[in-house]
Design an enzyme around this catalytic site. Structure first.
Site, short mmCIF file in Angstrom:
data_model
loop_
_atom_site.label_atom_id
_atom_site.label_comp_id
_atom_site.label_asym_id
_atom_site.label_seq_id
_atom_site.Cartn_x
_atom_site.Cartn_y
_atom_site.Cartn_z
N GLY A 17 -7.31 1.54 -3.26
CA GLY A 17 -8.04 1.98 -2.08
C GLY A 17 -7.77 3.45 -1.84
N CYS B 278 -7.13 8.60 27.53
CA CYS B 278 -6.23 8.74 28.67
C CYS B 278 -4.87 8.09 28.45
CB CYS B 278 -6.89 8.15 29.92
SG CYS B 278 -8.33 9.09 30.46
N SER C 133 0.83 -1.20 0.00
CA SER C 133 0.00 0.00 0.00
C SER C 133 0.86 1.25 0.00
CB SER C 133 -0.91 0.00 1.23
OG SER C 133 -1.83 1.05 1.18
#
Length: 431
Positions: free
Chosen positions: A299, A376, A226
């Site tokens: 994509g 957090c 990719s």
């Protein structure tokens, strides 16, 4: 504003298409306009559109939101058809499964690469025919193969003997593409590594196994990785695919008619270079294959630049010259692409609350700034030492090019629900 910008949430995005692209028949034109083709939003138009969403309180509780620029999708399809005119895209659903986006691509002639039963179900639910799907996962659960047979998805990939046996048992009418491993994917942003693709010495045994199982191997597929920055990777992969075609012919197998060149494409200059390399390699190795169907699995090419993310500043801390901001999306949400997709994100201020007369704070002093996500976890840090003007709680930060592997891979960690982020649709007409 350059051109008209409108919210079209709830509208079938195919309704804005004004021409037939990629062999698709467009839906009727948008109401009151039957001649003009939509274009990408200008930077100012996009900003005006986002401000209208914020000020009209179309977003509850100042939640993050996306804008999908349908004109950008049209432009990208035009670029694809110009660069690779004889290659049908099978959009990789995993990259971004936003339904309006998929509908737009479908209306422009794109088919779809699905990797699971859930993705197949999702695409079928949009009214897309199963013969427009390639089940491009070389290792599938048996239950997914059974489902593919039931709904009529009849093209899939394989790279192991066990996969052949599963397909013979559960979907013997399915046509197969042998997934091979390119030898050079080291420059990919996300290389495939050793997980997928038959090695050269495995090709002949796998073809023999499929032949003995009386399955039809219709062609070859590969994926160079990719976001690959080296177009030369396509040259070697296409040459290797030709070798597999020749091996199958030597074995007396049915003539191969499909070549799947995978994904890895990005828009812009990189696509220009890659598409030229692909065309050259196809001419060199497949010029004599008159019945060949060539497909690809892009994509990020279609998704990345079409989506822009807007986030709210929910907290601030000043430490000398350093400015620290908390926003309501982060690495466990849309910005997971920083970790998993090796992406670099950029932020633009939108001072809707503190400086409406100068939304982008042009000319304002900037400060070294840190931008944290909302969870957090200290790992949830979106930007460090990033120059930003003085901003306040309830101002916004805008992130362009946020369509590829963002919301699709986000989580609900700490109770922050990535899947709940709304996408607003927009398009513009030329002035």
């Amino acid at each position: 504003m350059a051109g008209q910008t409108v919210i079209v949430s709830g509208l079938n995005p195919a309704a804005i298409l004004q021409s037939t692209i990629g062999g698709a028949t467009p839906a009727p034109a948008a109401e009151n306009d039957h001649t003009r083709k939509v274009v990408p939003l200008s930077r100012d138009a996009l900003q005006d559109f986002m401000v209208s969403i914020i000020t009209q309180k179309l977003q509850d509780e100042k939640q993050p939101f996306y804008v999908l620029d349908l004109g950008e999708v049209v432009s990208l399809m035009d670029q694809w058809n110009a660069g690779l005119p004889n290659i049908r895209p099978f959009y990789a659903v995993k990259c971004n499964p936003e339904p309006s986006f998929l509908s737009m691509l479908s209306a422009m002639g794109s088919n779809f690469d699905c990797a699971s039963r859930a993705e197949i179900e999702y695409v079928l639910s949009l009214g897309i025919s199963p013969d427009r799907i390639v089940f491009a996962n070389p290792c599938k659960p048996e239950s997914d193969i059974i489902f593919a047979a039931k709904v009529g998805v009849n093209l899939t990939t394989f790279d192991s003997e066990d996969e052949v046996y599963k397909i013979r048992k559960h979907h013997p009418k399915c046509e197969l593409l042998l997934r091979i491993k390119p030898m050079d994917d080291g420059n990919a942003r996300c290389p495939m590594g050793p997980k997928y693709g038959a090695l050269p010495e495995e090709v002949e045994p796998l073809l023999r196994t499929a032949q003995a199982a009386r399955l039809t191997v219709s062609g070859v597929s590969f994926h160079i990785g990719s976001g690959d920055a080296d177009s030369k990777a396509y040259l070697g992969a296409i040459a290797a695919a030709k070798g597999v075609f020749e091996t199958a012919a030597r074995f007396g197998m049915s003539k191969m008619t499909v070549l799947d060149i995978g994904g890895g494409f990005t828009s812009g200059h990189q696509f220009t270079t890659a598409s030229a390399a692909v065309r050259s390699a196809l001419e060199q190795h497949f010029h004599d294959e008159q019945e060949l169907t060539i497909i690809a699995e892009p994509g990020r090419f279609f998704a990345e630049t079409a989506f822009t993310l807007a986030t709210t500043i929910i907290g601030k801390r000043v430490r000398g010259e350093l400015r620290e901001y908390w926003i309501n999306d982060g690495l466990y949400g849309s910005m997971n692409c920083v970790l998993y997709d090796h992406a670099t994100v950029n932020a633009t201020p939108l001072a809707c609350m503190s400086n409406r007369s100068n939304l982008n704070c042009g000319g304002s002093k900037t400060f070294p700034s840190t931008v944290f996500g909302p969870t957090c976890d200290a790992l949830d840090t979106v930007l460090r030492d990033y120059q930003l003007p003085e901003l306040q709680v309830n101002d916004w930060l805008i992130f362009p090019n946020m369509g590829a592997y963002t919301k699709a891979a986000g989580s609900n960690f700490n109770g922050f629900n990535t899947s709940a982020i709304v996408t607003h649709l927009a398009y513009a007409y030329p002035s």
